[in-house]
Enzyme design. Structure first.
Site, PDB file in Angstrom:
ATOM      1  N   GLN A 158       0.905  -1.166   0.053  1.00 20.07           N
ATOM      2  CA  GLN A 158      -0.105   0.098  -0.206  1.00 20.07           C
ATOM      3  C   GLN A 158       0.926   1.182   0.002  1.00 20.07           C
ATOM      4  O   GLN A 158       1.537   1.478   0.887  1.00 20.07           O
ATOM      5  CB  GLN A 158      -0.904   0.338   1.341  1.00 20.07           C
ATOM      6  CG  GLN A 158      -1.775   1.314   1.152  1.00 20.07           C
ATOM      7  CD  GLN A 158      -2.914   1.052   2.596  1.00 20.07           C
ATOM      8  OE1 GLN A 158      -2.278   1.463   3.531  1.00 20.07           O
ATOM      9  NE2 GLN A 158      -4.032   0.747   2.218  1.00 20.07           N
ATOM     10  N   GLY A 159       0.728   2.162  -1.280  1.00 22.66           N
ATOM     11  CA  GLY A 159       1.504   3.230  -1.160  1.00 22.66           C
ATOM     12  C   GLY A 159       0.478   4.386  -0.972  1.00 22.66           C
ATOM     13  O   GLY A 159       0.155   5.284  -1.656  1.00 22.66           O
ATOM     14  N   SER A 186       4.297  -1.464   4.126  1.00 23.21           N
ATOM     15  CA  SER A 186       4.446  -2.966   4.613  1.00 23.21           C
ATOM     16  C   SER A 186       4.528  -3.810   3.305  1.00 23.21           C
ATOM     17  O   SER A 186       4.008  -3.814   2.600  1.00 23.21           O
ATOM     18  CB  SER A 186       3.252  -3.398   5.410  1.00 23.21           C
ATOM     19  OG  SER A 186       3.163  -2.816   6.709  1.00 23.21           O
ATOM     20  N   GLU A 219     -14.999  -4.239   4.785  1.00 22.26           N
ATOM     21  CA  GLU A 219     -14.426  -4.596   6.213  1.00 22.26           C
ATOM     22  C   GLU A 219     -15.721  -5.491   6.682  1.00 22.26           C
ATOM     23  O   GLU A 219     -15.337  -6.284   7.406  1.00 22.26           O
ATOM     24  CB  GLU A 219     -14.014  -3.280   6.896  1.00 22.26           C
ATOM     25  CG  GLU A 219     -13.497  -3.602   8.024  1.00 22.26           C
ATOM     26  CD  GLU A 219     -14.306  -3.240   9.394  1.00 22.26           C
ATOM     27  OE1 GLU A 219     -14.872  -3.975   9.930  1.00 22.26           O
ATOM     28  OE2 GLU A 219     -14.299  -1.994   9.638  1.00 22.26           O
TER      29      GLU A 219
END
Lengths: 389, 347
Positions: free
Chosen positions: A128-129, A163, A246
């Site tokens: 993820q950027g 990460s 989610e």
């Protein structure tokens, strides 16, 4: 109000248990924590096993290659895999929980066909950027620029706290495509191949000594326009839809794990005599209440998501996620502080499992929206207090 | 699985709120709170109205004049009672319905005691539920006052709407006045009492949150509503977290009735009520410290409820003991077996 599961749900649980019992003993041993290529291979093999058994993308819609399971079934999956000691989602976290759902919702048919199957099969890993050195809690202030040049964007900037960047094939990248637009309206969502020329990954060490984080530098990196998900300058909304996947189940498995840790804490305290300390015992009792309640809150949030889906809604469990995250992150830190109290001087051994967890628990009140940001969200969006500054 | 109240349950809760707004509006609460000592006479008309509305007979079978509902429904209406700061031995009279004549209809006022300590509304009571033995006994006060039958010294109660009596000694299992009743064991009734008390705490915690948020929206200082300040916003956000944690805990406990769920519910609801009242008070500044505001009434009632039917010390000991109660399987549904329910800790 009802806490019983339907016969179909119980059946789902039974089948899953049987599969876990057959499958888990055949898994290879876990790789060492710092060997990232080995960890990637391990996590992807687990994902492949889930795929072959029909459990991959359990909560994804069927037309995205998922199983279209209900939030309750997803909860059962998280509960049972944790109870069975199955591997975690690991390196596939971003692909399965962020990038994949975003592409599934906002991508074209071609984009879905290109990127979703490899995520579900455990063949491609995403990172993820989003965050930048100058854009943390204030994500919309991000500065990484993407300028059109023919059939590509030329991207320059840097991302941080990424990460698994070292082992990722793709990066979900949030960039600024219109510097003149209001902050939230000039952003776009791009799929960046991590092997593109101009991408430099520099690992960062966390305070726990681990190296899953990295800084990602982007120098004139060309990304095809076709790699943009959603409309140009619509990236903020595109990013936010990810949250709708989610459905109240975030951290559900971890709550189960914390309940077990708590029981082990009590066992160790009984062994080493700390149990005789009333203050310590009461602290453990209170933690038991906290994690019992957190499990109930997960069930409440899942109930809400499920009912929203049933009535044609989007399955987003209101803003209960903020309430849960605030309490959970604090309870998790208290859990491992209490573990240190029980261990005494042995808590100074950084190789002790609970000391490592104590260190990593410090990220919980920061990552995915700090506790302060969560309180802002609750105050403004749930309680309707006037926007502060 | 659906932990949310269904439509009928929501309607029941809304009905209770309407009833209390009509029969026990704020002015009545203030009359009771502002009365000179030794406090107002017990409002038997209100008690009868509550009885007619079914507050006490809610869980009795329909053939016995009840509504045939369960603990989840009882929890919802007791939340409303807590929200309105409805006075009286509500839990004891509710538990006595079907066991003490007149309790179901609100014709009788019944208080309860499970150990030496503070007994509420003793003088006004027609009977006392004795829950200090494994089986349930009822002490009738007919032919005298409650205090004559169960010696207790009246104390100046910190909660102005709840008269308290310091009872040092409880009768032995068998006395001339106490009759054993065919109720579920005292253990079961103590659990139900803890749950319904937790429900009132939850109602109070939700109410003080509303009061705090209303005040934060409308109170202007430094030229703007104080609710724009993060320090105030975060105080309110934390109040919501406490209330919601308590809510899912109390609602789940009403379904499982396990010792562990009940203790967690009581502990967390006590916490939510007491600490939300404190934060609400703080947020109101000087107003919060004044008698004329209702905040202190919530705080004082929450202190009282905290002491009743399992205080923090006992709840934490029960919860700690549950941790080492046999093999563990992870989540509460699997992990917590039924265990002996003790109000005297686990030593």
């Amino acid at each position: 109000m009802d806490l019983t599961y339907s016969p179909e749900e119980e059946d789902f649980r039974r089948c899953l248990r049987a599969w876990l019992r057959r499958t888990l003993p055949k898994l290879p041993p876990k790789p060492p924590p710092s060997d990232w290529p080995a960890r990637r291979a391990y996590d992807c093999a687990w994902q492949r096993a889930l795929y072959d058994a029909g459990y991959a993308g359990l909560h994804w819609p069927v037309d995205a290659g998922g199983q279209g399971a209900t939030p309750t079934q997803h909860l059962i999956f998280l509960e049972e895999t944790e109870l069975a000691g199955a591997p975690y989602v690991g390196a596939n976290f971003v692909g399965l929980l962020h990038a994949g759902p975003t592409i599934a919702t906002e991508g074209t048919a071609g984009q879905r066909a290109r990127w979703l199957p490899p995520i579900l099969r455990g063949e491609e890993v995403w990172c993820q950027g989003f965050s930048e050195p100058e854009a943390g809690s204030d994500l919309a202030s991000l500065r990484t620029r993407a300028v059109r040049d023919g059939d590509a964007y030329v991207v320059t900037g840097s991302k941080i706290w990424t990460s698994h960047a070292q082992v990722a094939d793709w990066c979900e990248l949030l960039v600024r495509t219109d510097p003149a637009a209001p902050r939230h309206r000039g952003l776009s969502w791009l799929a960046l191949p991590m092997d593109a020329p101009g991408v430099t990954v520099r690992p960062l060490r966390t305070l726990a000594g681990s190296t899953e984080f990295a800084e990602v530098f982007l120098d004139d990196v060309r990304i095809p326009l076709a790699h943009r998900i959603g409309a140009e300058n619509d990236g903020w909304r595109v990013t936010m839809v990810t949250l709708s996947f989610e459905r109240g189940t975030a951290f559900a498995g971890e709550v189960v794990a914390c309940c077990r840790t708590l029981a082990r804490l009590a066992a160790v305290a009984k062994e080493n005599g700390r149990w005789e300390d009333t203050a310590l015992r009461r602290r453990l009792g209170r933690l038991n209440a906290d994690f019992t309640a957190l499990w109930r809150l997960v069930q409440a949030n899942v109930s809400e998501a499920e009912s929203s889906l049933r009535t044609g809604g989007d399955g987003v469990p209101g803003l209960g996620g903020s309430v849960f995250k605030l309490h959970y992150s604090q309870a998790r830190q208290e859990l491992y502080d209490t573990a240190a109290d029980i261990l005494g001087p042995h808590c100074l051994d950084a190789d002790h499992e609970w000391t490592a967890e104590r260190l990593s628990s410090l990220s919980y009140t920061i990552a995915a929206g700090t506790s302060q940001i969560q309180r802002n969200i609750i105050a403004e969006r749930i309680l309707g207090l006037p926007k502060g500054r | 699985m659906d932990l949310r109240p269904d439509d009928d349950q929501r309607a029941l809760k809304a009905g209770m709120r309407e009833l209390l707004q009509a029969r026990f509006p704020r002015e009545r609460l203030r009359e009771a709170a502002d009365a000179d000592r030794p406090g107002p006479a017990f409002d038997r008309a209100l008690w009868r109205a509550l009885g007619e509305a079914g507050l006490f007979s809610l869980r009795l079978p329909e053939k016995d004049g009840g509504a045939g509902l369960g603990l989840p429904e009882a929890v919802l209406v007791f939340e409303e009672a807590g929200r309105a700061l409805l006075p009286g031995p509500l839990v004891a009279t509710h538990l006595a319905a079907g066991h003490v004549p007149g309790a179901a209809e609100g014709a009788a006022v019944v208080t309860a005691v499970d150990r030496p300590g503070m007994v509420e509304h003793l003088d006004a009571s027609d009977a006392v539920l004795l829950l200090n033995h494994p089986s349930v006994h009822v002490l009738s006060t007919a032919g005298g006052t409650g205090r004559e039958k169960l010696p207790g010294r009246p104390v100046r109660s910190v909660d102005p709407t709840t008269p308290l009596y310091d009872v040092r000694q409880l009768p032995p299992a068998v006395t001339d006045h106490a009759m054993q009743v065919a109720a579920p064991g005292a253990d079961r009734l103590r659990r139900e009492a803890a749950l319904l008390t937790a429900a009132q705490q939850l109602g109070s915690a939700s109410r003080t949150l509303e009061m705090a948020v209303d005040h934060a929206r409308t109170r202007i200082q430094f030229g703007r509503p104080i609710g724009t300040f993060q320090a105030v916003q975060h105080l309110c956000a934390q109040m919501l977290v406490r209330a919601e944690i308590a809510r899912s805990s109390v609602h789940a406990a009403s379904l499982t009735m396990t010792a562990c769920d009940i203790s967690a519910a009581k502990l967390l609801a006590d916490d939510a009520a007491v600490r939300n009242a404190r934060d609400c008070l703080q947020l109101h500044g000087g107003l919060g410290f004044s008698w004329d505001m209702d905040v202190h009434l919530h705080l004082k009632r929450s202190w009282l409820r905290l002491e009743q039917w399992q205080g923090a010390y006992e709840a934490e000991e029960v919860l700690a003991a549950a941790l080492s109660n046999g093999p563990t399987e992870g989540v509460p549904d699997h992990r917590f077996r039924e265990m002996d329910w003790t109000f005297n800790g686990v030593e």
